[in-house]
Motif scaffolding. Structure first.
Motif, mmCIF file in Angstrom:
data_model
loop_
_atom_site.group_PDB
_atom_site.id
_atom_site.type_symbol
_atom_site.label_atom_id
_atom_site.label_comp_id
_atom_site.label_asym_id
_atom_site.label_seq_id
_atom_site.Cartn_x
_atom_site.Cartn_y
_atom_site.Cartn_z
ATOM 1 N N MET A 1 35.729 -22.937 50.378
ATOM 2 C CA MET A 1 34.991 -21.982 49.621
ATOM 3 C C MET A 1 35.166 -20.620 50.273
ATOM 4 S SD MET A 1 30.921 -21.802 48.850
ATOM 5 C CE MET A 1 30.833 -23.326 47.990
ATOM 6 N N ARG A 2 35.421 -19.637 49.426
ATOM 7 C CA ARG A 2 35.628 -18.283 49.927
ATOM 8 C C ARG A 2 34.582 -17.359 49.316
ATOM 9 N NH1 ARG A 2 40.250 -14.446 48.126
ATOM 10 N NH2 ARG A 2 39.660 -12.650 49.352
ATOM 11 N N VAL A 3 33.940 -16.591 50.121
ATOM 12 C CA VAL A 3 32.916 -15.661 49.664
ATOM 13 C C VAL A 3 33.559 -14.302 49.437
ATOM 14 C CG1 VAL A 3 30.766 -14.514 50.282
ATOM 15 C CG2 VAL A 3 31.145 -16.889 50.943
ATOM 16 N N THR A 4 33.342 -13.759 48.217
ATOM 17 C CA THR A 4 33.934 -12.460 47.895
ATOM 18 C C THR A 4 32.893 -11.343 47.813
ATOM 19 O OG1 THR A 4 33.755 -12.896 45.532
ATOM 20 C CG2 THR A 4 35.824 -13.518 46.627
ATOM 21 N N ARG A 5 31.641 -11.709 47.681
ATOM 22 C CA ARG A 5 30.570 -10.704 47.595
ATOM 23 C C ARG A 5 29.327 -11.216 48.298
ATOM 24 N NH1 ARG A 5 30.476 -8.517 41.408
ATOM 25 N NH2 ARG A 5 32.474 -7.496 41.497
ATOM 26 N N ARG A 6 28.464 -10.262 48.657
ATOM 27 C CA ARG A 6 27.164 -10.642 49.208
ATOM 28 C C ARG A 6 26.291 -11.154 48.073
ATOM 29 N NH1 ARG A 6 24.700 -6.718 53.378
ATOM 30 N NH2 ARG A 6 23.103 -6.843 51.801
ATOM 31 N N SER A 7 25.287 -11.932 48.392
ATOM 32 C CA SER A 7 24.439 -12.540 47.364
ATOM 33 C C SER A 7 23.650 -11.505 46.571
ATOM 34 C CB SER A 7 23.477 -13.544 47.999
ATOM 35 O OG SER A 7 22.601 -12.882 48.885
ATOM 36 N N ASP A 8 23.353 -10.360 47.170
ATOM 37 C CA ASP A 8 22.601 -9.342 46.436
ATOM 38 C C ASP A 8 23.503 -8.385 45.668
ATOM 39 O OD1 ASP A 8 23.629 -8.151 48.680
ATOM 40 O OD2 ASP A 8 21.825 -7.013 49.172
ATOM 41 N N ASP A 9 24.798 -8.663 45.634
ATOM 42 C CA ASP A 9 25.756 -7.816 44.937
ATOM 43 C C ASP A 9 26.379 -8.532 43.739
ATOM 44 O OD1 ASP A 9 27.180 -5.463 44.552
ATOM 45 O OD2 ASP A 9 28.889 -6.172 45.754
ATOM 46 N N THR A 10 25.704 -9.545 43.214
ATOM 47 C CA THR A 10 26.249 -10.310 42.098
ATOM 48 C C THR A 10 25.592 -9.891 40.790
ATOM 49 O OG1 THR A 10 24.605 -12.040 42.327
ATOM 50 C CG2 THR A 10 26.646 -12.305 43.600
ATOM 51 N N LEU A 11 26.173 -10.318 39.695
ATOM 52 C CA LEU A 11 25.619 -10.040 38.378
ATOM 53 C C LEU A 11 24.245 -10.693 38.230
ATOM 54 C CD1 LEU A 11 25.876 -8.900 35.514
ATOM 55 C CD2 LEU A 11 27.049 -11.015 34.882
ATOM 56 N N LEU A 12 24.110 -11.916 38.715
ATOM 57 C CA LEU A 12 22.832 -12.614 38.637
ATOM 58 C C LEU A 12 21.747 -11.869 39.419
ATOM 59 C CD1 LEU A 12 21.194 -15.012 37.676
ATOM 60 C CD2 LEU A 12 21.948 -16.246 39.710
ATOM 61 N N ALA A 13 22.074 -11.362 40.588
ATOM 62 C CA ALA A 13 21.109 -10.595 41.384
ATOM 63 C C ALA A 13 20.702 -9.320 40.664
ATOM 64 C CB ALA A 13 21.690 -10.280 42.759
ATOM 65 N N ALA A 14 21.654 -8.676 39.995
ATOM 66 C CA ALA A 14 21.334 -7.459 39.241
ATOM 67 C C ALA A 14 20.395 -7.774 38.082
ATOM 68 C CB ALA A 14 22.619 -6.816 38.728
ATOM 69 N N VAL B 1 18.260 -10.292 37.930
ATOM 70 C CA VAL B 1 16.954 -10.605 38.508
ATOM 71 C C VAL B 1 16.225 -9.325 38.905
ATOM 72 C CG1 VAL B 1 15.827 -11.676 40.508
ATOM 73 C CG2 VAL B 1 17.584 -12.919 39.249
ATOM 74 N N ARG B 2 16.941 -8.363 39.512
ATOM 75 C CA ARG B 2 16.320 -7.080 39.877
ATOM 76 C C ARG B 2 15.804 -6.345 38.651
ATOM 77 N NH1 ARG B 2 20.582 -6.642 43.444
ATOM 78 N NH2 ARG B 2 21.746 -5.316 42.014
ATOM 79 N N ARG B 3 16.585 -6.323 37.573
ATOM 80 C CA ARG B 3 16.158 -5.607 36.364
ATOM 81 C C ARG B 3 14.974 -6.288 35.682
ATOM 82 N NH1 ARG B 3 21.638 -3.087 34.047
ATOM 83 N NH2 ARG B 3 21.870 -1.637 35.770
ATOM 84 N N VAL B 4 14.950 -7.596 35.684
ATOM 85 C CA VAL B 4 13.808 -8.305 35.100
ATOM 86 C C VAL B 4 12.546 -8.012 35.910
ATOM 87 C CG1 VAL B 4 12.825 -10.593 34.693
ATOM 88 C CG2 VAL B 4 15.161 -10.095 33.967
ATOM 89 N N ALA B 5 12.669 -8.018 37.232
ATOM 90 C CA ALA B 5 11.506 -7.713 38.083
ATOM 91 C C ALA B 5 11.048 -6.275 37.863
ATOM 92 C CB ALA B 5 11.860 -7.942 39.549
ATOM 93 N N GLU B 6 11.991 -5.363 37.727
ATOM 94 C CA GLU B 6 11.653 -3.960 37.476
ATOM 95 C C GLU B 6 10.950 -3.796 36.123
ATOM 96 O OE1 GLU B 6 14.159 -0.042 36.298
ATOM 97 O OE2 GLU B 6 14.837 -1.096 38.100
ATOM 98 N N ALA B 7 11.397 -4.515 35.131
ATOM 99 C CA ALA B 7 10.767 -4.448 33.806
ATOM 100 C C ALA B 7 9.338 -4.963 33.865
ATOM 101 C CB ALA B 7 11.577 -5.267 32.797
ATOM 102 N N GLY B 8 9.094 -5.964 34.684
ATOM 103 C CA GLY B 8 7.745 -6.485 34.826
ATOM 104 C C GLY B 8 6.813 -5.524 35.545
ATOM 105 N N ARG B 9 7.372 -4.684 36.419
ATOM 106 C CA ARG B 9 6.545 -3.724 37.161
ATOM 107 C C ARG B 9 6.198 -2.510 36.320
ATOM 108 N NH1 ARG B 9 10.024 -5.132 41.369
ATOM 109 N NH2 ARG B 9 11.323 -3.318 40.981
ATOM 110 N N ARG B 10 7.070 -2.107 35.431
ATOM 111 C CA ARG B 10 6.787 -0.947 34.590
ATOM 112 C C ARG B 10 5.737 -1.319 33.567
ATOM 113 N NH1 ARG B 10 12.646 1.631 33.293
ATOM 114 N NH2 ARG B 10 13.136 2.225 35.412
#
Length: 118
Positions: free
Chosen positions: A1-14, A16-25
């Motif tokens: 297995m080869r890692v190409t990105r950090r876990s917080d730099d993936t589409l899924l992480a983005a 999740v961040r946007r959903v959390a941001e929408a809940g805060r607004r």
């Protein structure tokens, strides 16, 4: 297995961040309800306290009757349904949209102004 990105730099992480941001607004309706409840609730509590205390002190009936009336006033004047229903409806809308594959950036985009034609 080869890692190409950090876990917080993936589409899924983005997502999740946007959903959390929408809940805060907060939508405009939620902010209005908070401002309304900040004034309305103390007024209702003070009125109920006056209804419970003043008439018996002035000799207009028994304590039991006026305390009961004050409690009735509190139950009728309770803004709980309004305060609770607004955030619940926003969360329900976000959940329904996500079940249909729609990612809403912020619930504020659902706030429509009266008379704006939207």
């Amino acid at each position: 297995m080869r890692v190409t990105r950090r876990s917080d730099d993936t589409l899924l992480a983005a997502i999740v961040r946007r959903v959390a941001e929408a809940g805060r607004r907060r939508a405009a309706a939620e902010r209005w309800v908070d401002r309304f409840a900040r004034v309305y609730t103390p007024v209702v509590l003070a009125t109920a306290l006056l209804v419970a205390v003043l008439p018996p002190l002035l000799g207009y009936g028994t304590w039991t009757a006026w305390v009961y009336r004050a409690l009735v006033l509190l139950v009728i004047g309770c803004p709980c349904a309004l305060v609770i229903s607004t955030p619940v409806s926003v969360v329900a809308g976000l959940a329904a949209a996500s079940r249909h594959g729609v990612l809403v950036k912020a619930a504020t985009s659902w706030s429509f102004r009266r008379g704006s034609g939207q």
